[in-house]
Design an enzyme around this catalytic site. Structure first.
Site, short mmCIF file in Angstrom:
data_model
loop_
_atom_site.label_atom_id
_atom_site.label_comp_id
_atom_site.label_asym_id
_atom_site.label_seq_id
_atom_site.Cartn_x
_atom_site.Cartn_y
_atom_site.Cartn_z
N ASN B 387 -6.36 2.98 6.22
CA ASN B 387 -5.15 2.18 6.16
C ASN B 387 -4.11 2.83 5.24
O ASN B 387 -3.17 3.45 5.71
CB ASN B 387 -5.49 0.75 5.72
CG ASN B 387 -4.38 -0.23 6.02
OD1 ASN B 387 -3.23 0.15 6.09
ND2 ASN B 387 -4.73 -1.48 6.20
N ASP B 388 -4.31 2.71 3.95
CA ASP B 388 -3.30 3.19 3.01
C ASP B 388 -3.03 4.69 3.14
O ASP B 388 -1.90 5.13 2.96
CB ASP B 388 -3.72 2.86 1.57
CG ASP B 388 -3.82 1.36 1.36
OD1 ASP B 388 -3.01 0.64 1.94
OD2 ASP B 388 -4.72 0.94 0.60
N VAL B 389 -4.07 5.46 3.46
CA VAL B 389 -3.90 6.92 3.49
C VAL B 389 -3.14 7.39 4.73
O VAL B 389 -2.83 8.57 4.86
CB VAL B 389 -5.25 7.67 3.41
CG1 VAL B 389 -5.92 7.40 2.07
CG2 VAL B 389 -6.17 7.30 4.55
#
Lengths: 103, 460
Positions: B387-389
């Site tokens: 997700n964040d990456v």
């Protein structure tokens, strides 16, 4: 040895050890960061020997109780740290052993 | 018993030498496995030699404690799933910190020596912080506590006040001024309660996304505490000093490397309460879902497919299925690569470990810098539980993620996001990627979804 010589000996040792730790880790590929962190986690498990001495030389019940807990914690650091590192590193083994056998 | 205490120093020297060799070997992929064996052998001989310490009593107690602690550590580490390794490292690290704090406590109950006492106080402070801090990190990652940052008004001030009070009580333990009516039996417990409390308070506001950095830092902390405690004995324990300092130095460097990979500074990690505040930006577009069969068509007729795995793959234990899918696609002449973000998962290298476990070979794995230029020419990107990456918000000024190096998967022709539900990433930040026109969401458990994909692709 006088206290001053002791002090300087200690400073030399600390400096060289810090340098060693720095050099050993400075060119590590990112994929080995986790196993290496786990491995160094195991190595500071040497705290166990200190805890053993603390408990072994304890005289009062309070010192004994604290020392006893310290040895338990230190021993868990050692065995847990070793097994976790071993299991992580096993994943890197390419000797053809079927994966998934472990755990 | 014959006096074998002369053995201790030579054995400790060999121990330290083996530790260094072990660390050296652990820093190269081919020799890594033998590294831990070297270090393990060293630990074993050091422990045995310590039994010869002159005047050592309570031998039965020592043996019982080793069996209890060692047994717990061994069994817990054997039983836990590979996905839970990061929090186990945190747990065992915390225990090492606790042991260091205990050694300090025993030393301070006995000593009146100002120099060694001061070192024991500092070691105790750092060890205690590492103890409670690591336990909180463990509980957050294990899901026993909400991973989101826990914040309250005046937090920084309260934390600083607790730290200052801990330091003051630590000084009182050493100085014990005559003009104060209290004694060490008050100062010492107070010192440890405050130190333990500070470790707890300092870790609460840190979000799950920053935990790898935090665990690594507490690892360095424990190393330092162990080294300082090495000086707290009548004769310094140089095995503890050298091993502790090596871990402290290596751990500090490792922490800085990790923080750099996430574009976070250490001060940011500890005082930023990352992900605590919501960003109020309207994201254009909507999330569009897709069916398994449609994804299978895309994959089967693609030339190049890149898989971007994240923690979701670890949680769902989907790595075996992913390996199956990879083999299947390759048999259809589709080129498959894996894009590994340095901090995908809960720790650097987490994904490499899991994919290696599933039998994906190294030459399929590419790190961020290698794979990023290839995304524009990639037909399909499968984002599996990351997700964040992969959040392009990192390129937008004002986003809390701004500046974090990411995998530019949004550049690819098609992006398929395998996701359990519509929730946010560990940072708690909305992901722009999911709203892009070239993105489709495939909802469900990653292992199940990939399994279905394998069946669907087989039909082509």
């Amino acid at each position: 040895m006088t206290d001053t010589t002791m002090l300087w000996t200690a400073v030399y040792i600390v400096m060289l050890a810090a340098f060693t730790g720095y050099v050993v880790i400075s060119r590590v590929p990112a994929i080995l960061h986790t196993p290496l962190m786990s491995g160094s986690n195991f190595i500071h498990g040497i705290v166990l020997v200190g805890a053993m001495v603390a408990l072994g030389l304890a005289t009062t019940p309070l010192e004994q109780a604290i020392g006893f807990v310290a040895v338990i914690l230190g021993a868990a650091n050692v065995t847990g740290g070793y097994v976790v590192t071993e299991r992580i590193l096993q994943m890197f083994d390419r000797s053809g052993k079927k994966p998934g056998k472990e755990a | 018993m014959t006096d074998l205490s002369w053995l201790i120093d030579p054995v400790y020297i060999v121990t330290v030498f083996f530790f260094i060799i072990g660390m050296q070997r652990m820093s190269h992929p081919l020799t890594a496995r033998s590294g831990i064996v070297w270090a393990g052998a060293a630990m074993l001989i050091a422990t045995l030699a310590t039994f010869f310490t002159p005047g050592l009593t309570n031998l039965a107690l020592i043996a019982i404690a080793i069996v209890i602690g060692g047994g717990f550590g061994y069994l817990a580490a054997k039983r836990v799933a590979m996905t839970d390794m990061p929090q186990m490292i945190a747990l065992y690290n915390g225990m090492g910190g606790g042991a260091a704090a205990g050694i300090s406590a025993v030393a301070l109950l006995g000593t009146t020596h100002a120099a060694t006492g001061s070192l024991a106080v500092i070691g105790g402070l750092i060890g205690a912080i590492s103890f409670t801090g690591s336990i909180i990190a463990f509980m957050k990652l294990q899901g026993w506590m909400r991973p989101r940052p826990i914040t309250f008004p005046g937090q920084q001030v309260i934390n600083m006040a607790v730290l200052v009070l801990a330091i003051i009580s630590g000084i009182l333990v050493i100085v014990q001024p005559a003009w104060l009516p209290l004694s060490i039996s008050v100062y010492l417990p107070l010192f440890f309660v405050l130190s333990l409390g500070f470790g707890l308070l300092m870790t609460l506001p840190i979000g799950g996304a920053d935990m790898p950095v935090v665990i690594s830092m507490y690892n360095a902390f424990t190393g330092l505490a162990v080294a300082l405690d090495g000086f707290s004995f009548a004769t310094p324990n140089y095995a503890m000093v050298v091993a502790g300092i090596i871990v402290g130095a290596a751990g500090t460097l490792l922490t800085l490397n990790m923080a750099k990979a996430m574009n976070r500074s250490i001060t940011n990690v500890f005082f930023g309460a990352f992900g605590a505040t919501e960003e109020n930006v309207e994201i254009q577009g909507s999330m569009k879902s897709i069916e398994t069969d449609d994804v299978a068509v895309l994959l089967a007729y693609a030339n190049t497919v890149v898989v971007a795995p994240g923690y979701g793959m670890a949680v769902a234990q989907a790595q075996q299925k992913v390996k199956e899918l990879t083999d299947l696609l390759e048999s259809k002449n589709v080129q498959v690569k894996f894009a590994i973000h340095p901090v995908a998962g809960r720790m650097p290298g987490h994904m490499n470990v899991l994919l290696a476990e599933a039998g994906v070979s190294y030459d399929h794995l590419f790190d961020r810098d290698e794979i990023n230029p290839e995304f524009p020419s990639t037909d399909v990107v499968l984002v599996i539980g990351a997700n964040d990456v992969v959040n392009p918000a990192a390129h937008r000024q004002g986003s809390p993620l701004f500046g974090m190096p990411i995998l530019d998967v949004d550049q690819a022709k098609n992006v398929i996001v395998l996701k359990r539900g519509q929730g946010k990433g560990f940072s708690g930040i909305e992901n722009d990627l999911f709203y892009r026109d070239n993105t489709r969401m495939l909802y469900g458990d990653a292992q199940e979804s990939v399994g279905k994909l394998v069946q669907a692709v087989k039909k082509f």
